[in-house]
Design an enzyme around this catalytic site. Structure first.
Site, PDB file in Angstrom:
ATOM      1  CE1 TYR A 262      -3.730   2.460   1.016  1.00  0.00           C
ATOM      2  CE2 TYR A 262      -1.792   3.627   2.176  1.00  0.00           C
ATOM      3  CZ  TYR A 262      -3.245   3.660   1.640  1.00  0.00           C
ATOM      4  OH  TYR A 262      -4.038   4.876   1.839  1.00  0.00           O
TER       5      TYR A 262
ATOM      6  CD  GLU B 150      -6.267   4.750  -0.674  1.00  0.00           C
ATOM      7  OE1 GLU B 150      -7.328   4.652  -1.494  1.00  0.00           O
ATOM      8  OE2 GLU B 150      -6.153   4.785   0.451  1.00  0.00           O
TER       9      GLU B 150
END
Ligand code: ADP
Ligand code: MG
Length: 423
Positions: free
Chosen positions: A145, A233
């Site tokens: 991530y 993101e």
């Protein structure tokens, strides 16, 4: 840690109100679909999978004919995450599918476009899918991530990294906080090489992948700065079986105040792609709308008052159905529009107006409230609490209207009366 991640993912209702109803300056953050975000990533040299966008038109066949891959990934395009684990209103499961057969791509596409996809991040009724991304599939061996967000506390961008990618990052933050690293970044400089290497290693990249991941992160930061992003993101930033580091999913948000210098990006955004049509209508009228699950419609001015109103309604045993923030420079006709939007939700069984007149003239609100009640032939109880500039004139306008408007002396009284009016 958590407030920062909340800012990054924007999940908590109070945070959503705070983000959406900041009324001194109407701040809204533009969202893009994954396919549009990926076009920007590609432009900045970030490694992504080759893709085509299908829309159920006659061009789909032609696009696919020129696109040969050993395996395809077919992804519904909506402005919300969690698609992989989502389901369509038709019962069809999953907004992300893999297939090796080209002919299956079209049948998957047909099961997505024109249907509503419901995920953890969409409204309960889901979001209508209008486009599908078909990308060259890669064999993912590991998912990490990575995000970069503008953070108020740090007064600048902060990078958030975790080797536990592909899942809900808030859950990772709660259960295994040691798996999250946050690094404040300097807007004026590239990320130093040693910092990049540290992040890549924290993400558990090894060997040649360390430099590759570092390069990708630097390019993502370049993109972040160049496009006036408030958030990038990448979940997952994936490692493949051939040792590539690829942005498999991307979500970008932009600062609306930068619209004048990012015209191309803002042109990509069509109002209909927004999640809630009432939000779009509100935005077109310079109002901020936030949908909630209760039955008291709330018309307020300012983020602080919105949050206070929510708390006090809850304290009195009620639940807000929505918040409509009319902001500072509100005009009478906007109050009418605000009422139309608030009452368009059939869940609304009472309306609470809570306005503190600083910049706003209470008489303007009162005139707007009276006009809206008459024009819309309002059927639900209406409770009004006004305070501040020109409040006496405002009270007189409400009283002289002859309408069944309940006035309240303070916020607690207003919330109490709104909850009582439901019974
Ligand atoms: P969302 O976050 O909305 O669910 P993603 O694009 O992240 O959508 O896809 C969900 C999951 O599907 C990914 O975390 C990954 O595990 C899998 N996936 C996505 N693209 C591919 C691909 N090209 N090859 C293999 N798996 C993929
Ligand atoms: Mg994802």
């Amino acid at each position: 840690m958590l407030p920062l991640l909340r800012a990054a993912t924007g999940f908590s209702p109070a945070m959503r109100i705070f983000q959406k109803t900041s009324s001194l300056q109407q701040i809204r953050n533009l969202n893009l679909l994954e396919c549009n975000s990926k076009e920007l990533l590609e432009k900045y040299g970030v490694a992504i999978q080759e893709f085509k966008v299908l829309d159920n038109s006659s061009k789909d066949d032609q696009l696919l004919n020129q696109f040969d891959c050993p395996e395809y990934v077919v992804k519904a395009q909506i402005l919300a995450g969690g698609r992989g684990k989502g389901a369509f209103d038709s019962g069809f499961k999953g907004g992300v599918h893999l297939t090796k057969k080209k002919e299956e791509v079209l049948s998957l596409t047909k099961q997505m476009i024109g249907h509503r996809l419901i995920t953890k991040q969409t409204p309960k009724s889901g979001i209508l899918v209008k486009k599908v991304m078909v990308a060259r599939s890669v064999n993912i061996t590991r998912e990490t991530y990575l995000s970069i967000v503008l953070d108020r506390e740090h007064n600048g961008p902060v990078l958030i990294a975790s080797p536990a990618g592909g899942m809900d990052i808030e859950a990772v933050a709660e259960k295994t906080p040691e798996k999250i690293k946050t690094v404040p970044l300097d807007l004026d400089k590239p990320i130093p090489q040693n910092v990049l290497t540290d992040i890549a290693k924290f993400l558990e990249f090894k060997g040649e992948c360390v430099a590759r991941a570092a390069g990708e992160i630097q390019k993502l930061f370049d993109l972040f700065k160049a496009v006036d992003a408030t958030q990038i993101e990448i979940n997952p930033l994936a490692e493949t079986d051939t040792g590539e580091v690829i942005s498999v999913d991307a979500k970008l948000n932009f600062d609306d105040n930068a619209e004048y210098r990012q015209k191309e990006i803002f042109a990509l955004h069509t109002a209909e792609e927004d999640t809630d049509p009432r939000e779009v209508e509100a935005a077109q009228n310079n109002l901020n709308y936030v949908a909630m699950d209760g039955n008291i419609g709330c018309l307020v001015n300012g983020a602080g008052l919105a949050m206070a109103t929510m708390d006090i309604i809850k304290l009195n045993g009620g639940e807000p159905a929505n918040f409509l923030d009319v902001g500072g420079g509100v005009k009478e006709n906007q109050v009418l529009k605000a009422f139309q939007i608030v009452t368009s939700d059939p869940k609304v069984k009472a309306i609470l107006v809570n306005v503190f007149g600083g910049i706003v003239n209470c008489a303007t609100i009162a005139n707007g409230v009276v006009a809206a009640s008459k024009t819309l032939n309002l059927q639900v109880p209406l409770i009004v609490r006004l305070e501040g500039t020109n409040v006496d004139a405002a009270r007189k306008i409400l009283k002289d209207s002859g309408l069944a408007i309940q006035t309240a002396v303070d916020l607690d009284d207003a919330a109490h009366k709104a909850v009582a009016a439901l019974h």
